[in-house]
Design a protein around this motif. Sequence first.
Motif, PDB file in Angstrom:
ATOM      1  N   ALA A 227      30.352  27.646  45.402  1.00  0.00           N
ATOM      2  CA  ALA A 227      30.056  28.873  45.862  1.00  0.00           C
ATOM      3  C   ALA A 227      31.257  29.653  46.459  1.00  0.00           C
ATOM      4  O   ALA A 227      32.397  29.143  45.999  1.00  0.00           O
ATOM      5  CB  ALA A 227      29.560  28.505  47.479  1.00  0.00           C
ATOM      6  N   GLU A 228      30.939  31.133  46.193  1.00  0.00           N
ATOM      7  CA  GLU A 228      32.083  32.116  46.422  1.00  0.00           C
ATOM      8  C   GLU A 228      31.994  32.266  48.170  1.00  0.00           C
ATOM      9  O   GLU A 228      30.890  32.738  48.708  1.00  0.00           O
ATOM     10  CB  GLU A 228      31.985  33.150  45.469  1.00  0.00           C
ATOM     11  N   ALA A 229      33.335  32.314  48.708  1.00  0.00           N
ATOM     12  CA  ALA A 229      33.312  32.730  49.943  1.00  0.00           C
ATOM     13  C   ALA A 229      33.677  34.424  49.896  1.00  0.00           C
ATOM     14  O   ALA A 229      34.457  34.486  49.272  1.00  0.00           O
ATOM     15  CB  ALA A 229      34.694  31.922  50.709  1.00  0.00           C
TER      16      ALA A 229
ATOM     17  N   VAL B 142      37.805  31.230  46.576  1.00  0.00           N
ATOM     18  CA  VAL B 142      38.104  32.369  47.684  1.00  0.00           C
ATOM     19  C   VAL B 142      38.991  33.464  46.929  1.00  0.00           C
ATOM     20  O   VAL B 142      39.629  33.217  45.930  1.00  0.00           O
ATOM     21  CB  VAL B 142      39.262  31.604  48.476  1.00  0.00           C
ATOM     22  N   ASN B 143      38.612  34.599  47.087  1.00  0.00           N
ATOM     23  CA  ASN B 143      39.102  35.596  46.596  1.00  0.00           C
ATOM     24  C   ASN B 143      40.452  36.222  46.910  1.00  0.00           C
ATOM     25  O   ASN B 143      40.875  36.098  48.231  1.00  0.00           O
ATOM     26  CB  ASN B 143      38.036  37.089  46.737  1.00  0.00           C
ATOM     27  N   PHE B 144      41.305  36.221  46.028  1.00  0.00           N
ATOM     28  CA  PHE B 144      42.857  36.617  46.524  1.00  0.00           C
ATOM     29  C   PHE B 144      43.200  37.996  45.918  1.00  0.00           C
ATOM     30  O   PHE B 144      43.261  37.971  44.481  1.00  0.00           O
ATOM     31  CB  PHE B 144      43.908  35.510  46.271  1.00  0.00           C
TER      32      PHE B 144
ATOM     33  N   ILE C 268      40.672  29.550  43.475  1.00  0.00           N
ATOM     34  CA  ILE C 268      41.248  30.945  43.931  1.00  0.00           C
ATOM     35  C   ILE C 268      40.808  32.001  42.769  1.00  0.00           C
ATOM     36  O   ILE C 268      40.946  31.591  41.446  1.00  0.00           O
ATOM     37  CB  ILE C 268      42.640  30.842  44.028  1.00  0.00           C
ATOM     38  N   GLU C 269      40.153  33.066  43.150  1.00  0.00           N
ATOM     39  CA  GLU C 269      39.690  34.131  42.135  1.00  0.00           C
ATOM     40  C   GLU C 269      40.688  35.259  42.195  1.00  0.00           C
ATOM     41  O   GLU C 269      41.053  35.761  43.187  1.00  0.00           O
ATOM     42  CB  GLU C 269      38.372  34.569  42.823  1.00  0.00           C
ATOM     43  N   VAL C 270      41.456  35.146  40.959  1.00  0.00           N
ATOM     44  CA  VAL C 270      42.077  36.453  40.881  1.00  0.00           C
ATOM     45  C   VAL C 270      41.843  37.683  40.082  1.00  0.00           C
ATOM     46  O   VAL C 270      40.698  37.272  39.190  1.00  0.00           O
ATOM     47  CB  VAL C 270      43.473  35.895  40.575  1.00  0.00           C
TER      48      VAL C 270
ATOM     49  N   ILE D 170      39.394  34.026  36.701  1.00  0.00           N
ATOM     50  CA  ILE D 170      39.602  35.455  36.520  1.00  0.00           C
ATOM     51  C   ILE D 170      38.231  36.117  36.812  1.00  0.00           C
ATOM     52  O   ILE D 170      37.388  35.957  36.378  1.00  0.00           O
ATOM     53  CB  ILE D 170      40.125  35.734  35.066  1.00  0.00           C
ATOM     54  N   ASP D 171      38.625  36.964  37.810  1.00  0.00           N
ATOM     55  CA  ASP D 171      37.389  37.533  38.524  1.00  0.00           C
ATOM     56  C   ASP D 171      37.021  39.032  37.726  1.00  0.00           C
ATOM     57  O   ASP D 171      38.001  39.383  37.269  1.00  0.00           O
ATOM     58  CB  ASP D 171      37.691  37.914  39.990  1.00  0.00           C
ATOM     59  N   ASP D 172      35.703  39.295  37.884  1.00  0.00           N
ATOM     60  CA  ASP D 172      35.364  40.648  36.894  1.00  0.00           C
ATOM     61  C   ASP D 172      35.833  40.788  35.742  1.00  0.00           C
ATOM     62  O   ASP D 172      36.466  41.832  35.261  1.00  0.00           O
ATOM     63  CB  ASP D 172      35.896  41.865  37.994  1.00  0.00           C
TER      64      ASP D 172
ATOM     65  N   LEU E 119      36.313  31.963  33.534  1.00  0.00           N
ATOM     66  CA  LEU E 119      35.977  33.174  33.530  1.00  0.00           C
ATOM     67  C   LEU E 119      34.816  33.605  34.348  1.00  0.00           C
ATOM     68  O   LEU E 119      33.734  33.305  34.113  1.00  0.00           O
ATOM     69  CB  LEU E 119      35.894  33.757  32.131  1.00  0.00           C
ATOM     70  N   LYS E 120      35.206  34.597  35.411  1.00  0.00           N
ATOM     71  CA  LYS E 120      33.775  35.240  35.899  1.00  0.00           C
ATOM     72  C   LYS E 120      33.455  36.514  35.436  1.00  0.00           C
ATOM     73  O   LYS E 120      34.206  37.469  35.349  1.00  0.00           O
ATOM     74  CB  LYS E 120      33.950  35.369  37.281  1.00  0.00           C
ATOM     75  N   MET E 121      32.433  36.500  34.437  1.00  0.00           N
ATOM     76  CA  MET E 121      31.977  37.711  33.641  1.00  0.00           C
ATOM     77  C   MET E 121      31.508  38.760  34.582  1.00  0.00           C
ATOM     78  O   MET E 121      30.657  38.588  35.226  1.00  0.00           O
ATOM     79  CB  MET E 121      31.125  37.296  32.509  1.00  0.00           C
TER      80      MET E 121
ATOM     81  N   ALA F  97      28.550  33.702  34.728  1.00  0.00           N
ATOM     82  CA  ALA F  97      28.097  35.173  34.803  1.00  0.00           C
ATOM     83  C   ALA F  97      27.742  35.462  36.092  1.00  0.00           C
ATOM     84  O   ALA F  97      26.940  34.947  36.978  1.00  0.00           O
ATOM     85  CB  ALA F  97      26.779  35.269  33.901  1.00  0.00           C
ATOM     86  N   GLU F  98      28.242  36.577  36.778  1.00  0.00           N
ATOM     87  CA  GLU F  98      28.012  37.197  38.031  1.00  0.00           C
ATOM     88  C   GLU F  98      26.923  38.288  37.927  1.00  0.00           C
ATOM     89  O   GLU F  98      26.710  39.039  37.226  1.00  0.00           O
ATOM     90  CB  GLU F  98      29.248  37.977  38.209  1.00  0.00           C
ATOM     91  N   GLY F  99      26.007  38.389  39.004  1.00  0.00           N
ATOM     92  CA  GLY F  99      25.359  39.483  39.115  1.00  0.00           C
ATOM     93  C   GLY F  99      23.733  39.283  38.552  1.00  0.00           C
ATOM     94  O   GLY F  99      23.350  40.174  38.144  1.00  0.00           O
TER      95      GLY F  99
HETATM   96 CA    CA Z   1      35.072  37.366  43.354  1.00  0.00          CA
END
Ligand code: CA
Length: 560
Positions: free
Chosen positions: A338-340, A396-398, A428-430, A458-460, A479-481, A514-516
């Motif tokens: 999960a993503e916080a 967790v987003n940083f 950690i999402e960077v 790697i976020d986005d 990789l978070k697309m 894949a996000e979204g």
């Molecule tokens: Ca994120």
Amino acid sequence: MGNKVHCDKIFYQFAGIMQTPTNTIDESISKAEKALEQIAQDIDLGRVVIRLTASNSTLFLNGEKGKREVYNWGAESEAQVSKFRFHTGEGGLATICFYPRKGVCWDAEIQNLLQLIANFVFTYVGSSKKSELLQKAAIIDIQTGLLNLNGFMKHGKALMNGGLLKNYSAVYLDIQNFRYVNRSIGFLSGNDILMAYTQKMSSLISDSEVIARLGGDNFVALIKKERLDSFLKMMQEMELEVEHNSQRKIFNFSITCGVCRIPADLKSMGNVMMAVSTAFQEAKRNNLSVVYFSDEMLQSSILEKEIHVKFPNALANGEFVVYYQPKVNLHDNSIEGAEALARWNENGVIHGPDYFIPTLEKDGTICKLDFYILNCVCQKIHKWLEEGKKPIVISVNFSRCHLQNANFAEEIVDVIRKNQIPGKYIEIEVTETEDNEDFKTLMKGIDLMQEFGISVSIDDFGTGYSSLTMLRQISVDTLKMDKSFLNDVIQERDKKMLDHIVGMAKDLSIQVLAEGVENTSQRDYLKDIGCNSVQGFLYDKPLPEDEFEKRLNKNFKYDV
Ligand code: CA
Ligand code: C2E
Ligand code: CA
């Protein structure tokens, strides 16, 4: 006439009219005119002339020269002039010349009286000059001789009271890259250039306009609306020739500025300053040369200030809470992580990150929030472990802001250690970075985190400029697309991109998420190209902690 007592009387009469010094030189000279007129007959005074010269000083930039006739009977004798000279403190000179009426010859006592009168006038005018200087000093920037903020506000208020302010635009500006000029030629010459700059700038405005210096290379001006465009153009292309080490040097300057076209209903100069400095900050932040003030800007700057003020207490009072958005494994529809995501619960009103994150990122305060969220997540995992539950990986987003701190990764490891949980439960999402120094810090940080078992994503991914460079040099886990690849119906071009990103990641042994994901056709395509994990509204929105935990307890599987 001519006896001592009589001279005393005349002097007292003169002094009685002059009385105490006034606040300006002009007023005190006018008083002297009146007083001389009263005693002129008694002493056969023909003509009186006062000359004033002042040296160059900041307050009188071009020196001050003046000759004033303060009495003229009509026919004087040049033969017997009584001339008195006084040196002023700043190297200036004051001269007072008394001429008797034609045919009159003054005796020693009258000359003595004239000396007394001259002394009196000089002291009187000198003290008026001092108070005039003091008044000026309160509104003038000593270094450049321009108005200071106080003077600017006064000038603006006077225009406002006369109903004229609406004819002006206010401009808040600074000189682009001025500190490089200072650095390249040294501070002293930098000051010379600042002087040359302010003089040139002053020559670009008309008599009814005004420029003030706020400090450093920050200025504010009131420019007639019809001249605004040409003024800005001249300021953007200013060429300055300055003598430096006996050589003529040309400097080119442009400006960053915020502009407010002052509306007729504006209530105060304070509002003008607020508007124009808000537009200026917006220009600075976005690296733009000009930004025009808008009402929305004011609203958002008020909101930003509110957020800044409220943040420390809100954080201390536990108003920030963690929402969890499940990450779904496409093979069996189970929750694999999960993503916080941070939410601000302000008296029951839940604010999303769009409300506070951009503001907190502006001054780096976001770093405090990120560590707070990380700590909350670690506590949660610790609790799950204590209760004998099998935790899932929480990311967790940083923010990029952490890269200003070379030890950010050590501090992350520290938080995890203190909560006594294994690093493997934290991701950690960077985001990408183009800055070389930041990149090095990030690379070092990622190595350290991975050594401790923390995974890094790697976020986005795919939205920045450096995605591929980053992949070449950094060994991330996932990789978070970015969700922008997924339109309602995925575009052909995006399909190809997604396909290749997934293929490339597989070859590099990197996970892809894949996000979204919002609909089944998106999900089906992603499954087809071999993407294993997804996150999106098709499954769940970010959930409050208790709702999210319900999903975990039932060994939950999505049914879509
Ligand atoms: Ca994120
Ligand atoms: P993000 O890291 O890209 O987080 C994903 C965002 O996409 C979340 O928005 C999430 O609610 C939203 N989302 C998830 N699934 C879907 C979907 O199917 N469709 C659409 N349209 N959106 C979806 P949220 O929670 O509003 O967060 C926005 C951004 O705020 C996050 O983007 C992240 O950059 C930032 N953020 C949130 N919490 C934190 C935090 O604690 N620290 C930092 N530094 N940034 C945070
Ligand atoms: Ca994202």
